[in-house]
Design a protein around this motif. Structure first.
Motif, PDB file in Angstrom:
ATOM      1  N   GLY A 178      -8.842 -40.245 -52.768  1.00 16.88           N
ATOM      2  CA  GLY A 178      -7.961 -40.136 -53.934  1.00 16.88           C
ATOM      3  C   GLY A 178      -7.454 -41.514 -54.299  1.00 16.88           C
ATOM      4  N   GLY A 179      -7.157 -41.723 -55.538  1.00 20.90           N
ATOM      5  CA  GLY A 179      -6.747 -43.056 -55.979  1.00 20.90           C
ATOM      6  C   GLY A 179      -5.266 -43.300 -55.780  1.00 20.90           C
ATOM      7  N   GLY A 180      -4.878 -44.557 -55.832  1.00 22.26           N
ATOM      8  CA  GLY A 180      -3.463 -44.941 -55.905  1.00 22.26           C
ATOM      9  C   GLY A 180      -2.637 -44.518 -54.709  1.00 22.26           C
ATOM     10  N   ASP A 181      -1.387 -44.194 -54.986  1.00 25.49           N
ATOM     11  CA  ASP A 181      -0.423 -43.938 -53.912  1.00 25.49           C
ATOM     12  C   ASP A 181      -0.806 -42.733 -53.063  1.00 25.49           C
ATOM     13  N   SER A 182      -1.329 -41.668 -53.697  1.00 25.46           N
ATOM     14  CA  SER A 182      -1.646 -40.472 -52.912  1.00 25.46           C
ATOM     15  C   SER A 182      -2.755 -40.768 -51.917  1.00 25.46           C
ATOM     16  N   GLY A 183      -3.726 -41.590 -52.349  1.00 25.61           N
ATOM     17  CA  GLY A 183      -4.800 -41.973 -51.434  1.00 25.61           C
ATOM     18  C   GLY A 183      -4.281 -42.811 -50.283  1.00 25.61           C
ATOM     19  N   ASN A 184      -3.406 -43.761 -50.602  1.00 30.65           N
ATOM     20  CA  ASN A 184      -2.830 -44.602 -49.552  1.00 30.65           C
ATOM     21  C   ASN A 184      -1.965 -43.785 -48.607  1.00 30.65           C
ATOM     22  N   GLN A 185      -1.236 -42.855 -49.208  1.00 29.81           N
ATOM     23  CA  GLN A 185      -0.354 -42.005 -48.404  1.00 29.81           C
ATOM     24  C   GLN A 185      -1.184 -41.147 -47.451  1.00 29.81           C
ATOM     25  N   GLN A 186      -2.287 -40.623 -47.971  1.00 28.75           N
ATOM     26  CA  GLN A 186      -3.133 -39.792 -47.129  1.00 28.75           C
ATOM     27  C   GLN A 186      -3.782 -40.614 -46.028  1.00 28.75           C
ATOM     28  N   GLN A 187      -4.230 -41.831 -46.385  1.00 26.73           N
ATOM     29  CA  GLN A 187      -4.843 -42.697 -45.373  1.00 26.73           C
ATOM     30  C   GLN A 187      -3.837 -43.018 -44.272  1.00 26.73           C
ATOM     31  N   SER A 188      -2.591 -43.315 -44.645  1.00 24.99           N
ATOM     32  CA  SER A 188      -1.596 -43.644 -43.619  1.00 24.99           C
ATOM     33  C   SER A 188      -1.254 -42.407 -42.788  1.00 24.99           C
ATOM     34  N   LEU A 189      -1.280 -41.221 -43.416  1.00 22.03           N
ATOM     35  CA  LEU A 189      -1.083 -39.967 -42.674  1.00 22.03           C
ATOM     36  C   LEU A 189      -2.166 -39.806 -41.613  1.00 22.03           C
ATOM     37  N   ILE A 190      -3.414 -40.021 -42.033  1.00 19.95           N
ATOM     38  CA  ILE A 190      -4.541 -39.866 -41.115  1.00 19.95           C
ATOM     39  C   ILE A 190      -4.445 -40.894 -39.988  1.00 19.95           C
ATOM     40  N   GLU A 191      -4.092 -42.121 -40.350  1.00 20.04           N
ATOM     41  CA  GLU A 191      -3.985 -43.151 -39.316  1.00 20.04           C
ATOM     42  C   GLU A 191      -2.863 -42.832 -38.336  1.00 20.04           C
ATOM     43  N   SER A 192      -1.747 -42.311 -38.855  1.00 20.24           N
ATOM     44  CA  SER A 192      -0.646 -41.984 -37.947  1.00 20.24           C
ATOM     45  C   SER A 192      -1.050 -40.811 -37.046  1.00 20.24           C
ATOM     46  N   PHE A 193      -1.869 -39.890 -37.585  1.00 24.30           N
ATOM     47  CA  PHE A 193      -2.371 -38.793 -36.758  1.00 24.30           C
ATOM     48  C   PHE A 193      -3.275 -39.338 -35.655  1.00 24.30           C
ATOM     49  N   LEU A 194      -4.179 -40.248 -36.030  1.00 28.27           N
ATOM     50  CA  LEU A 194      -5.114 -40.802 -35.050  1.00 28.27           C
ATOM     51  C   LEU A 194      -4.395 -41.663 -34.006  1.00 28.27           C
ATOM     52  N   ASP A 195      -3.295 -42.282 -34.421  1.00 30.68           N
ATOM     53  CA  ASP A 195      -2.558 -43.146 -33.502  1.00 30.68           C
ATOM     54  C   ASP A 195      -1.532 -42.383 -32.663  1.00 30.68           C
ATOM     55  N   SER A 196      -1.289 -41.116 -33.047  1.00 34.21           N
ATOM     56  CA  SER A 196      -0.263 -40.339 -32.350  1.00 34.21           C
ATOM     57  C   SER A 196      -0.903 -39.543 -31.224  1.00 34.21           C
ATOM     58  N   ASP A 197      -0.148 -38.623 -30.690  1.00 35.68           N
ATOM     59  CA  ASP A 197      -0.685 -37.743 -29.660  1.00 35.68           C
ATOM     60  C   ASP A 197      -1.368 -36.528 -30.277  1.00 35.68           C
ATOM     61  N   GLY A 198      -1.614 -36.597 -31.550  1.00 32.08           N
ATOM     62  CA  GLY A 198      -2.374 -35.525 -32.193  1.00 32.08           C
ATOM     63  C   GLY A 198      -1.544 -34.325 -32.564  1.00 32.08           C
ATOM     64  N   ASP A 199      -0.393 -34.559 -33.144  1.00 33.42           N
ATOM     65  CA  ASP A 199       0.464 -33.464 -33.589  1.00 33.42           C
ATOM     66  C   ASP A 199      -0.245 -32.685 -34.697  1.00 33.42           C
ATOM     67  N   GLY A 200      -0.581 -31.432 -34.408  1.00 35.78           N
ATOM     68  CA  GLY A 200      -1.374 -30.636 -35.347  1.00 35.78           C
ATOM     69  C   GLY A 200      -0.694 -30.399 -36.682  1.00 35.78           C
ATOM     70  N   SER A 201       0.640 -30.517 -36.742  1.00 32.72           N
ATOM     71  CA  SER A 201       1.323 -30.202 -38.000  1.00 32.72           C
ATOM     72  C   SER A 201       0.905 -31.152 -39.119  1.00 32.72           C
ATOM     73  N   ILE A 202       0.486 -32.350 -38.759  1.00 31.39           N
ATOM     74  CA  ILE A 202       0.078 -33.335 -39.764  1.00 31.39           C
ATOM     75  C   ILE A 202      -1.185 -32.877 -40.486  1.00 31.39           C
ATOM     76  N   LEU A 203      -1.958 -32.012 -39.821  1.00 30.80           N
ATOM     77  CA  LEU A 203      -3.220 -31.564 -40.420  1.00 30.80           C
ATOM     78  C   LEU A 203      -2.996 -30.782 -41.704  1.00 30.80           C
ATOM     79  N   ASP A 204      -1.889 -30.048 -41.766  1.00 29.01           N
ATOM     80  CA  ASP A 204      -1.567 -29.320 -42.994  1.00 29.01           C
ATOM     81  C   ASP A 204      -1.450 -30.275 -44.171  1.00 29.01           C
ATOM     82  N   ASP A 205      -0.740 -31.379 -43.932  1.00 28.71           N
ATOM     83  CA  ASP A 205      -0.531 -32.361 -45.001  1.00 28.71           C
ATOM     84  C   ASP A 205      -1.842 -33.021 -45.392  1.00 28.71           C
ATOM     85  N   VAL A 206      -2.636 -33.377 -44.378  1.00 26.87           N
ATOM     86  CA  VAL A 206      -3.919 -34.029 -44.643  1.00 26.87           C
ATOM     87  C   VAL A 206      -4.811 -33.114 -45.483  1.00 26.87           C
ATOM     88  N   ALA A 207      -4.903 -31.842 -45.056  1.00 23.72           N
ATOM     89  CA  ALA A 207      -5.793 -30.916 -45.758  1.00 23.72           C
ATOM     90  C   ALA A 207      -5.286 -30.604 -47.160  1.00 23.72           C
TER      91      ALA A 207
END
Length: 210
Positions: free
Chosen positions: A160-189
């Motif tokens: 996705g373009g612009g802020d939403s794309g960046n926001q999603q990328q940072s969400l995914i990175e925080s998921f990958l860098d975390s202990d894998g909190d499944g709740s983030i998957l809702d936001d990503v999807a």
């Protein structure tokens, strides 16, 4: 990342979901739900890897060589009689490279979120990874992507373009860098599927005409 929604909703996406479902013995709804969460994560992990010159070069060589999109030309053949072991091994190699030590974390989070056992989730990811790379390879060929900037932009276009794309990328990175909190998957999807908050199942039900 409307590109991924388009992919899952296309005839190819439906073939992918039904083929992977038969491979694992799970329903198309459940398989589609796992893929809707897994594909953005794999795409985001690839984008993260491609941020380094070596990572970008490695991805470029994969897309111009083995993963040039040829796998997409015969998905019916790929799934008839079960997916070939060489494809599964290829997928395992891609996941190891892209997700690294986070692979089990991702699989467990997807398992908890979807209610599918982790073994089936692992199989889905192994089959989806080469197909996703093939999809990217085909896109990069069509768009004449030839350098690391181009590959970063191509991956970004699916986020996705612009802020939403960046926001999603940072969400995914925080998921990958975390202990894998499944709740983030809702936001990503929900971001990947165009902010559909009504549940991934409902959206995928729409894709399958249910």
């Amino acid at each position: 990342m409307s590109g991924l929604l388009d992919l899952l909703g296309s005839p190819m996406g439906k073939q992918l979901i039904s083929g992977v479902a038969s491979q694992t013995g799970n329903s198309t709804d459940q398989t589609g739900s796992v893929l809707s969460m897994a594909l953005p994560i794999l795409m985001g992990a690839m984008k993260k890897n491609a941020a380094s010159p070596e990572g970008a070069q490695g991805l470029m060589s994969a897309l111009s060589g083995k993963h040039d999109g040829g796998i997409l030309d015969n998905l019916g053949g790929l799934f008839s009689g079960g997916v070939d072991q060489s494809v599964m091994d290829d997928g395992a190699g891609i996941l190891g490279h892209v997700l690294g030590g986070k692979q089990a974390t991702v699989e467990n989070a997807l398992s908890q979120k979807s209610g599918m056992d982790a073994g089936s989730v692992a199989t889905i990811l192994k089959v989806a990874a080469p197909i996703l790379l093939g999809f990217l390879g085909k896109q990069s060929k069509e768009q004449n992507v030839s350098d690391s900037n181009g590959i970063g932009n191509l991956l970004g276009s699916f986020m996705g373009g612009g802020d939403s794309g960046n926001q999603q990328q940072s969400l995914i990175e925080s998921f990958l860098d975390s202990d894998g909190d499944g709740s983030i998957l809702d936001d990503v999807a929900s971001m990947a599927l165009g902010g559909n908050k009504g549940g991934i199942g409902g959206l995928l039900g729409g894709l399958f005409g249910k």
